[in-house]
Write an enzyme that holds these catalytic residues in place. Sequence first.
Site, PDB file in Angstrom:
ATOM      1  N   ARG A   1       3.326  23.411  72.577  1.00 10.18           N
ATOM      2  CA  ARG A   1       3.357  23.093  74.009  1.00 10.18           C
ATOM      3  C   ARG A   1       2.665  21.774  74.365  1.00 10.18           C
ATOM      4  O   ARG A   1       3.174  21.020  75.200  1.00 10.18           O
ATOM      5  CB  ARG A   1       2.794  24.252  74.837  1.00 10.18           C
ATOM      6  CG  ARG A   1       3.662  25.529  74.742  1.00 10.18           C
ATOM      7  CD  ARG A   1       3.227  26.605  75.731  1.00 10.18           C
ATOM      8  NE  ARG A   1       3.448  26.202  77.099  1.00 10.18           N
ATOM      9  CZ  ARG A   1       2.509  25.805  77.918  1.00 10.18           C
ATOM     10  NH1 ARG A   1       1.240  25.780  77.523  1.00 10.18           N
ATOM     11  NH2 ARG A   1       2.785  25.428  79.133  1.00 10.18           N
TER      12      ARG A   1
ATOM     13  N   CYS B   1       1.557  15.541  60.193  1.00 13.78           N
ATOM     14  CA  CYS B   1       1.777  14.103  60.072  1.00 13.78           C
ATOM     15  C   CYS B   1       2.481  13.595  61.314  1.00 13.78           C
ATOM     16  O   CYS B   1       3.682  13.267  61.277  1.00 13.78           O
ATOM     17  CB  CYS B   1       2.622  13.817  58.841  1.00 13.78           C
ATOM     18  SG  CYS B   1       1.613  13.424  57.459  1.00 13.78           S
ATOM     19  N   GLU B   2       1.774  13.564  62.424  1.00 10.68           N
ATOM     20  CA  GLU B   2       2.391  13.238  63.710  1.00 10.68           C
ATOM     21  C   GLU B   2       1.258  12.890  64.661  1.00 10.68           C
ATOM     22  O   GLU B   2       0.358  13.713  64.856  1.00 10.68           O
ATOM     23  CB  GLU B   2       3.099  14.506  64.195  1.00 10.68           C
ATOM     24  CG  GLU B   2       4.071  14.346  65.317  1.00 10.68           C
ATOM     25  CD  GLU B   2       5.431  13.907  64.801  1.00 10.68           C
ATOM     26  OE1 GLU B   2       5.997  13.028  65.444  1.00 10.68           O
ATOM     27  OE2 GLU B   2       5.891  14.413  63.766  1.00 10.68           O
TER      28      GLU B   2
ATOM     29  N   TYR C   1       5.321  19.550  76.127  1.00  9.00           N
ATOM     30  CA  TYR C   1       5.201  19.455  77.595  1.00  9.00           C
ATOM     31  C   TYR C   1       3.948  18.716  78.050  1.00  9.00           C
ATOM     32  O   TYR C   1       3.615  18.774  79.233  1.00  9.00           O
ATOM     33  CB  TYR C   1       5.123  20.856  78.214  1.00  9.00           C
ATOM     34  CG  TYR C   1       6.170  21.844  77.794  1.00  9.00           C
ATOM     35  CD1 TYR C   1       7.520  21.625  78.044  1.00  9.00           C
ATOM     36  CD2 TYR C   1       5.808  23.037  77.171  1.00  9.00           C
ATOM     37  CE1 TYR C   1       8.472  22.577  77.677  1.00  9.00           C
ATOM     38  CE2 TYR C   1       6.754  23.986  76.810  1.00  9.00           C
ATOM     39  CZ  TYR C   1       8.085  23.737  77.062  1.00  9.00           C
ATOM     40  OH  TYR C   1       9.022  24.682  76.698  1.00  9.00           O
TER      41      TYR C   1
ATOM     42  N   GLY D   1       8.019  33.185  85.847  1.00 11.53           N
ATOM     43  CA  GLY D   1       7.463  31.852  86.031  1.00 11.53           C
ATOM     44  C   GLY D   1       6.080  31.807  86.659  1.00 11.53           C
ATOM     45  O   GLY D   1       5.605  30.734  87.019  1.00 11.53           O
TER      46      GLY D   1
ATOM     47  N   ARG E   1       4.868  34.771  80.600  1.00 13.94           N
ATOM     48  CA  ARG E   1       3.584  34.105  80.373  1.00 13.94           C
ATOM     49  C   ARG E   1       2.403  34.844  81.021  1.00 13.94           C
ATOM     50  O   ARG E   1       1.335  34.989  80.415  1.00 13.94           O
ATOM     51  CB  ARG E   1       3.679  32.695  80.979  1.00 13.94           C
ATOM     52  CG  ARG E   1       2.446  31.829  80.853  1.00 13.94           C
ATOM     53  CD  ARG E   1       2.601  30.575  81.744  1.00 13.94           C
ATOM     54  NE  ARG E   1       3.933  30.052  81.691  1.00 13.94           N
ATOM     55  CZ  ARG E   1       4.353  29.077  80.869  1.00 13.94           C
ATOM     56  NH1 ARG E   1       3.493  28.502  80.076  1.00 13.94           N
ATOM     57  NH2 ARG E   1       5.603  28.674  80.884  1.00 13.94           N
TER      58      ARG E   1
HETATM   59  C1  LIG Z   1      15.463  33.592  82.770  1.00 11.16           C
HETATM   60  C2  LIG Z   1      14.003  33.615  82.528  1.00 11.16           C
HETATM   61  N1  LIG Z   1      13.301  34.664  82.965  1.00 11.16           N
HETATM   62  C3  LIG Z   1      11.965  34.741  82.764  1.00 11.16           C
HETATM   63  C4  LIG Z   1      11.284  33.732  82.119  1.00 11.16           C
HETATM   64  C5  LIG Z   1       9.803  33.877  81.911  1.00 11.16           C
HETATM   65  O1  LIG Z   1       9.061  32.852  82.457  1.00 11.16           O
HETATM   66  P1  LIG Z   1       7.477  32.911  82.381  1.00 11.16           P
HETATM   67  O2  LIG Z   1       7.096  33.202  80.980  1.00 11.16           O
HETATM   68  O3  LIG Z   1       7.037  31.555  82.813  1.00 11.16           O
HETATM   69  O4  LIG Z   1       7.047  34.013  83.306  1.00 11.16           O
HETATM   70  C6  LIG Z   1      11.978  32.615  81.661  1.00 11.16           C
HETATM   71  C7  LIG Z   1      11.267  31.509  81.001  1.00 11.16           C
HETATM   72  O5  LIG Z   1      11.698  30.430  80.810  1.00 11.16           O
HETATM   73  C8  LIG Z   1      13.384  32.555  81.868  1.00 11.16           C
HETATM   74  O6  LIG Z   1      14.093  31.517  81.436  1.00 11.16           O
END
Ligand SMILES: Cc1ncc(COP(=O)(O)O)c(C=O)c1O
Length: 483
Positions: free
Chosen positions: A376, A407-408, A380, A287, A332
């Site tokens: 995204r 088409c959105e 989001y 995350g 990410r």
């Molecule tokens: C269980 C779990 N681990 C790791 C990740 C990776 O998150 P990120 O790509 O934001 O680092 C996610 C993403 O949703 C996840 O659900």
Amino acid sequence: MRSRRMNGPGEPGYACGVSGNPLAPAWLKAPADPNELAAGVWSQNAIRAADGVIEIAGVRATELAATYGTPLYVVDEADVRSRAAEAKAAFDAAMEGIGTSAKVYYAGKAFLSTEVVRWIDAAGLGVDVASEGELAVALAGGIDPARIGVHGNNKSERQIARAVEAGVGAIVIDSALEVERVASAAARAGRVQRVRLRINSGVHASTHEYLATAHEDQKFGVTIADAPGIVAAIRSLPGLAFIGLHSHIGSQIFEAHGFAEAARRLLSLHASLLDGGPVPELNLGGGFGIAYTSADDPMPIPEIAAGMAAALAAAAGELGIEVPVIAVEPGRSIVGPAGTTLYAVGTVKAVTVETDSGPAVRKYVSVDGGMSDNVRPALYRADYSARIASRVSADHPALARVAGMHCESGDIVVRDEYLPMDVGPGDLLAVPATGAYGWAMASNYNWVPRPPVVAVRGGEARLIVRGETIEDLLARDAGRIAP
Ligand SMILES: Cc1ncc(COP(=O)(O)O)c(C=O)c1O
């Protein structure tokens, strides 16, 4: 607000973008130079060549577009490899500093291909998978199955069986029901399967805030209160080996507080489980945030690792326990910044909008991709940035919205950005930081084929995922009339 379509330059309000446009969000500042590649947003090896063309790892955007077409995902290979190695080094160092060690898994859901698996493997990380397909790609990429982790709140029996038979290093159990399912698969395969238990810690973090509640209202994991009973059930089954708790508190997180709070809660539960047997590991998920625009200022991974380590050491000290091996799962932050999407500009419209400070103009720049290659922004309201990739322009910055071809009306690629006023048909547009959850979440909406992925390194480009063709799509239509 009313909006009216304008036809182009020269119309009233058209130059509103020069010193800031009332339609622009507060975070978006009009740049002095709308050609500039903002530091931290573009992949490490993206530059403007002497003639103004954007070059990634020595390969010109114009050549990439001519060879592979647009839209095109471009991955800066050295960038992925170095971010993976840096994440591993950061967590190794932070956890060694508190007397334990780290395991870093790459969350393959962000973007997985066999080539990416090889880069990740070479950097010494494991891979997390969240479906049977991701497991198949990880195995096809040649990583040792013992370095694969398996996730999912509703894994199929077949997915569990495949994972156990492949010899994956850990399956993250997500509900009480899964205990028996994984145990049966282990018994059938004649194996002892290592498992973690995902905890809904009540901590939820997002980019700018985190919430800590007794129980978060979401589908993943089991509550802290239910965990001891489920761990006892796991321990009672000979085919399962309990290795620890797991928590993932959210995505695109910019600071360490949420991780520290989750670490404290999980470690306290972890301590209470030690009476029933060993608990060698604790997995704190992924995350870690990245910069999508110049307004984003994510915390460097070494600082997140250090913050987590400090919280763990303090909590373990209070509980009088050793800190277990700490696992993390960034996705990410490893691949996101390394990806750039190239699009061709097709049409441009200026739309005048009445605002409290008078009429203002937003330029709609439509490109040949959209929500099918990056959902995204629609899903989001995620913000991105963009630059003309095929040239530099001496024109003023104008407030623009990069729209897709679907088409959105919610089909937005970049909601708010200043682009040179003369952006128009024939320009190539580059959108940075699309390496994570772009290709991975791509769809065939409007029967649009998914674009290819090209890796660039040392002046060379190579295809790592072939793009789809209309023929590929038609081949799956069972009612198709043969030509
Ligand atoms: C269980 C779990 N681990 C790791 C990740 C990776 O998150 P990120 O790509 O934001 O680092 C996610 C993403 O949703 C996840 O659900």
